[in-house]
Scaffold this motif. Sequence first.
Motif, PDB file in Angstrom:
ATOM      1  N   LEU A 157      11.017   5.575 -24.595  1.00  0.00           N
ATOM      2  CA  LEU A 157      11.596   5.615 -23.257  1.00  0.00           C
ATOM      3  C   LEU A 157      12.693   6.669 -23.158  1.00  0.00           C
ATOM      4  O   LEU A 157      12.794   7.386 -22.151  1.00  0.00           O
ATOM      5  CB  LEU A 157      12.153   4.235 -22.891  1.00  0.00           C
ATOM      6  N   ALA A 206      12.614   9.788 -20.602  1.00  0.00           N
ATOM      7  CA  ALA A 206      13.693  10.049 -19.644  1.00  0.00           C
ATOM      8  C   ALA A 206      14.252  11.456 -19.829  1.00  0.00           C
ATOM      9  O   ALA A 206      14.613  12.132 -18.852  1.00  0.00           O
ATOM     10  CB  ALA A 206      14.795   9.002 -19.806  1.00  0.00           C
ATOM     11  N   ARG A 258      10.745   9.203 -14.641  1.00  0.00           N
ATOM     12  CA  ARG A 258      11.487   8.068 -14.068  1.00  0.00           C
ATOM     13  C   ARG A 258      11.061   6.793 -14.790  1.00  0.00           C
ATOM     14  O   ARG A 258       9.902   6.368 -14.685  1.00  0.00           O
ATOM     15  CB  ARG A 258      11.195   7.950 -12.575  1.00  0.00           C
ATOM     16  N   CYS A 259      11.968   6.189 -15.532  1.00  0.00           N
ATOM     17  CA  CYS A 259      11.643   5.009 -16.340  1.00  0.00           C
ATOM     18  C   CYS A 259      12.382   3.789 -15.801  1.00  0.00           C
ATOM     19  O   CYS A 259      13.605   3.833 -15.612  1.00  0.00           O
ATOM     20  CB  CYS A 259      12.019   5.231 -17.806  1.00  0.00           C
ATOM     21  N   ARG A 260      11.644   2.716 -15.585  1.00  0.00           N
ATOM     22  CA  ARG A 260      12.221   1.444 -15.150  1.00  0.00           C
ATOM     23  C   ARG A 260      11.715   0.347 -16.078  1.00  0.00           C
ATOM     24  O   ARG A 260      10.529   0.298 -16.414  1.00  0.00           O
ATOM     25  CB  ARG A 260      11.829   1.120 -13.712  1.00  0.00           C
ATOM     26  N   LEU A 281      19.702   2.819 -23.443  1.00  0.00           N
ATOM     27  CA  LEU A 281      18.666   3.184 -22.487  1.00  0.00           C
ATOM     28  C   LEU A 281      19.284   3.611 -21.157  1.00  0.00           C
ATOM     29  O   LEU A 281      18.876   4.614 -20.552  1.00  0.00           O
ATOM     30  CB  LEU A 281      17.702   2.018 -22.276  1.00  0.00           C
ATOM     31  N   VAL A 304      17.418   5.528 -18.225  1.00  0.00           N
ATOM     32  CA  VAL A 304      16.413   4.491 -17.979  1.00  0.00           C
ATOM     33  C   VAL A 304      17.062   3.366 -17.182  1.00  0.00           C
ATOM     34  O   VAL A 304      18.161   2.905 -17.523  1.00  0.00           O
ATOM     35  CB  VAL A 304      15.849   3.944 -19.311  1.00  0.00           C
TER      36      VAL A 304
END
Length: 471
Positions: A160, A164, A169-171, A190, A195
């Motif tokens: 992750l 990023a 776009r990391c969720r 994170l 993130v």
Amino acid sequence: MGFDLIPGYWLFLLDWLIRLAALAWIPVRSPPAAARSWLLLVGFVPLFGLPLYLVLGHPWLARVRRQRQAHASQLIRDRQAGLGALRWSPGQSDTEDITRLIERLGDFMPMQGNSVELLDDYDASLASLIADIDAAREEVHLLYYLMFDDRSGRAVADALVRAAARGVRCRVLLDAVGAKPGLRAFRRPLTAAGVEVHAMLAGGLAWRSLSRMDLRNHRKLALIDRTWGYVGSQNLADATFVREHPNRELVARVRGPVVRQIAALFASDWFIETGERLTLDAFVDTLAGNTPAQLLPGGPAYPFENARNVVVALIQRARQRVVLTTPYFVPDDVTLGALRVAALSGVEVQLILSLSNNQRLTRWAQRSYYDELLQAGVHIALHRPHFLHAKHLSVDGRIALIGSINLDIRSFALNAEAGLVCFDPAVTARLHAVQDGYLADAQRVTLEDWRRRPRWHRSVEGIARLADSLI
């Protein structure tokens, strides 16, 4: 002397007032089976049982959560109205009532044009997820029940961070209780890397304004670039987190229009937790295969017990063979009755459970069902070398359900769950191969042998079964 007896009289009066209040109140707020368990507990220990019921007795959610779920459901239905070309119609097939039931319960329609890969190897499944994250160019969404501070958890967290750094776009949504080790270890690094991380159904004092404290989000979903989706039983943790019995899981890696449904379910949970609405307008649907599929979400935010209703309908639909795999088997009366009737009707009903189990009370409770099921003709097999944590079922070689749904009251009524239903003989054949592998290394339970177990086992099993609604 008389004054010394007054506290005793008040205690006696309070004791009976609690019992009478529970008798008038609990059956109105709980299903009959759960009400019986709670009334028994309150009847024996009123001063302990009633406070426990007030905390754990009713699967309530805050009004705002139910309103957000209703809003998300309506939005999903409205958006689907413009996707008629992707709808799969079973035609004259006898699966039409199942697809209609799933859509009415969980909002999602059956969609054609999907490819489904079944990942049965624990490390290979995790490696596939990390490889897809490393290949992502736009978006990574993860929703998981468990994330541990171990080799697997760190490998996903590192992927992750790399994503990023590339501008992806990391969720991430993680259950506040199940993923507490992961949240403690990875949330700050994170977040610092860009993130977005949120805990679902936060515990501690916050539960009072959000939900019943033991409600959990048990889903395991991943979405990569709105192209690849993952649905299954595997968490973000090493296979060996159950000592001496490494986990065995099953994950469906999917591509095609049904990935849109995984995106919508993630967006729904994100909205429920954060209030932020994610846009799904940029979705490009690609026909990737020949598998009709449909996402089945369930949980206390829905009006009905979605998972239980669909599982029972699938068992009732079986005409030849139904195979059910679950690590936790504590069914309600409706599911138990469906299994008995199917077996007595001549359907081959095969139940695959894990010989090892990390929940002792559940293990004793599920053993209490074996006698009546074996007597009805249900086949029971206990998988030996692994902790069989996979959750899936197959019906008549035509329908497969793979996901996070256990065959227990908790999954049916208390947990947020997700399953992928595939209406494809080819996918079901691959699932049968996995199930046959379980059976090849399993201990078969026979009625004759089972009835030779010590009598004290039966007493413990019966007591544990009384707590079925509390497990």
